[in-house]
Design an enzyme around this catalytic site. Structure first.
Site, PDB file in Angstrom:
ATOM      1  N   ARG A  35      -7.351  -4.467  -6.479  1.00 37.05           N
ATOM      2  CA  ARG A  35      -6.419  -3.639  -6.213  1.00 37.05           C
ATOM      3  C   ARG A  35      -5.070  -3.990  -6.914  1.00 37.05           C
ATOM      4  O   ARG A  35      -4.266  -4.550  -6.310  1.00 37.05           O
ATOM      5  CB  ARG A  35      -6.145  -3.363  -4.634  1.00 37.05           C
ATOM      6  CG  ARG A  35      -7.396  -3.111  -3.729  1.00 37.05           C
ATOM      7  CD  ARG A  35      -7.284  -2.983  -2.592  1.00 37.05           C
ATOM      8  NE  ARG A  35      -8.656  -2.450  -1.698  1.00 37.05           N
ATOM      9  CZ  ARG A  35      -8.583  -2.376  -0.396  1.00 37.05           C
ATOM     10  NH1 ARG A  35      -7.421  -2.052   0.222  1.00 37.05           N
ATOM     11  NH2 ARG A  35      -9.929  -1.447   0.195  1.00 37.05           N
ATOM     12  N   ASP A  61       0.851  -1.236   0.074  1.00 38.94           N
ATOM     13  CA  ASP A  61       0.117   0.181  -0.125  1.00 38.94           C
ATOM     14  C   ASP A  61       1.044   1.096   0.085  1.00 38.94           C
ATOM     15  O   ASP A  61       1.821   1.379   0.685  1.00 38.94           O
ATOM     16  CB  ASP A  61      -0.942  -0.096   1.468  1.00 38.94           C
ATOM     17  CG  ASP A  61      -2.345  -1.048   1.109  1.00 38.94           C
ATOM     18  OD1 ASP A  61      -2.927  -0.856   2.011  1.00 38.94           O
ATOM     19  OD2 ASP A  61      -2.218  -1.651   0.242  1.00 38.94           O
TER      20      ASP A  61
END
Length: 540
Positions: free
Chosen positions: A430, A377
């Protein structure tokens, strides 16, 4: 960013998005967003006009030439057009298509440090079959350097003229071909020229960031070399945004210049990665760390020894604690970190988290799966990151870029990230999911059976998705996944075994404005990535 004129809906720079976000968030966001942006000016002429350009000589107009472009159609004059502000350091890039030359010693060119229409530096394509780097200081053109080149009328070329301090460099189609040193002109605007020549000009981009020392003559694909048992490979350099000189950091070198330590316990690992100063940390075997994410200090290379090194039970955090009140990079932002050749398993939060304006991070040749939240992330204003040759699998929330639709104040103009040669192996979503970043460059990755989405580009982000191989991916690329839309350009990808087609709109800034790269043939990407991604495959 360019200020003071109307922009086209298809702007290269995504300026409308940035301005809209600033209006919503108030004056603080409006002033903060440009502070770290490398972009000074851009025009793709898609708005149909050339407002803001000052012209001298020639016949200038916006025309359709593939897309809309700015054309100088006459060959009987020394024609110039300039725009922008009074900048000192600048890199001026444009696509240029020469169409005719009137006589010999003529050229079409991009200009930098234009004090006026008779005082500037120029990089030109000449009728004599050469690239010319030169200057004008009131008289005629003076050549500072030149190199032979095939110049064909009717062919598009990308010219880039960099002027930083007294150093001048000229690039054609990503390759540096000429250079010089000169101190005659200290500052000025950017421009275009047809010196008794006609041409079309498009996709003008001016940045305050130079290239990373010139493009490499070798391809971007790193050869797959099995690491000899017991070795610790601390050498290597990234391709992509981690290679760019910006924010006071020249590329990403990690612990280069510092000592090397070997660790095989949690206490040794956590002590080493938190130490100040450059350090190469060689991880031997799988190390179980306490739950949570553990802070990594600046100037670190953390690399696994062989093919069986890694971290389990927790993850790595690259960045200061979250603080929504901070809207520009702090002086102590974590930077210059390399993470390579490590296996990550069972993280109780993120496996790797990059946050709070951390910059120049290279995440390369890792194997990541089976964590709680994200595997990689990147958020809260972080930028100049490359994620390459990683194998991610058995995990849903794979890679997030930009954590929240309401975080424009920190993220607009940042989150510049390159994803290349990663194996997104049955990771449903994602891959990455993107907000605000531009350009986000996703190239030569292998996607297989991603059941929700491949690349999701939203909240004003601009994603360039090229040369990837999608296999059994129903929604490979989209800018309408959820929440506010973004913009995406998908080109040269392979969609195999029932994969869908891109759902893309808008224009996106080109990654080549920041760094040189070479695309693999997308048909070869699957085999190359499966063979080369993951651990045990880097060489010294």
């Amino acid at each position: 960013m360019r200020r003071g004129r109307r922009r086209g809906a298809g702007s290269l720079l995504g300026a409308l998005t940035a301005v809209a976000a600033a209006v919503l968030l108030g004056a603080q966001a409006l002033t903060a967003a440009p502070s770290a942006s490398a972009t000074l000016f851009g025009d793709d002429f898609e708005d149909g006009d050339a407002t803001g350009w000052s012209k001298s000589g020639g016949s200038w107009s916006v025309v359709s030439d593939g897309s809309r472009a700015y054309r100088q159609s006459g060959t009987g004059a020394d024609a110039r057009a300039v725009a922008g502000a009074d900048w000192s350091d600048q890199a001026v890039q444009a696509r240029v298509k020469p169409t005719a030359f009137n006589g010999t010693g003529r050229h079409v060119a991009v200009l930098a440090r234009a004090r006026s229409t008779t005082s500037y530096y120029f990089l030109g394509l000449s009728d004599t079959g050469s690239v010319v780097l030169g200057k004008r200081t009131g008289g005629g053109p003076l050549t500072l350097d030149s190199a032979p080149a095939a110049v064909t009328a009717g062919t598009w070329y990308t010219l880039r003229l960099e002027v930083f301090g007294t150093a001048l460099r000229g690039f054609v189609d990503g390759a540096q071909v000429v250079s010089a040193t000169d101190a005659s002109i200290a500052s000025g605007r950017a421009g275009l020229a047809g010196h008794y020549a006609s041409a079309s000009f498009d996709d003008v981009l001016v940045t305050d960031v130079a290239g990373p020392g010139g493009p490499s003559p070798s391809p971007t694909v790193t050869p797959t070399v099995t690491t000899p048992p017991g070795s610790c490979v601390t050498s290597g350099a990234p391709v992509g945004f981690a290679s760019v000189n910006a924010w006071g950091q020249n590329g990403t070198t990690g612990g280069a210049g510092g000592p090397t330590v070997e660790v095989d316990t949690a206490s040794e690992l956590l002590s080493a990665i938190g130490r100040s100063g450059p350090l190469n940390v060689c991880v031997r075997g799988m190390i179980t760390v306490p739950a949570g994410m553990h802070d990594v200090a600046s100037d670190k290379t953390i690399v696994g020894v062989g093919a069986d090194a890694g971290i389990s039970g927790g993850g790595l955090n690259i960045g200061l604690p979250p603080d929504d009140a901070v809207t520009s990079p702090p002086a102590d932002a974590v930077h210059n970190v390399i993470i390579r050749n490590l296996t990550f398993r069972g993280a109780t939060d993120d496996a790797i988290n990059v946050q709070m304006f951390s910059h120049h991070v290279w995440i390369d040749h890792n194997d990541l799966c089976c964590g709680y939240d994200g595997l990689v992330d990147i958020k809260r204003g972080s930028s100049y990151v490359t994620v390459s040759w990683n194998h991610t699998h058995r995990h849903t929330k794979n890679m997030l870029l930009g954590h929240d639709d309401d975080n424009a104040a920190q993220d607009t103009g940042r989150l510049k990230v390159t994803y290349h040669h990663n194996w997104f192996d049955r990771t449903p979503q994602r891959n990455p999911r993107v907000r605000f970043g531009e350009p986000v460059h996703v190239f030569n990755n292998y996607y297989v059976y991603n059941t929700d989405t491949g690349v999701a580009c939203q909240a004003g982000a601009g994603c360039l998705v090229e040369g990837n191989y999608f296999e059994r991916v129903e929604e490979p690329v989209t800018n309408s996944y959820a929440g506010p839309p973004g913009r995406c350009v998908a080109r040269g990808n392979v969609f195999a075994d029932g994969s869908g087609q891109p759902d893309c709109s808008g224009s996106v800034q080109e990654a080549s404005a920041y760094y040189a790269y070479t695309l693999d043939d997308p048909a070869s990407v699957k085999a190359a990535v499966v063979a080369g991604a993951g651990v045990g495959k880097i060489g010294g």
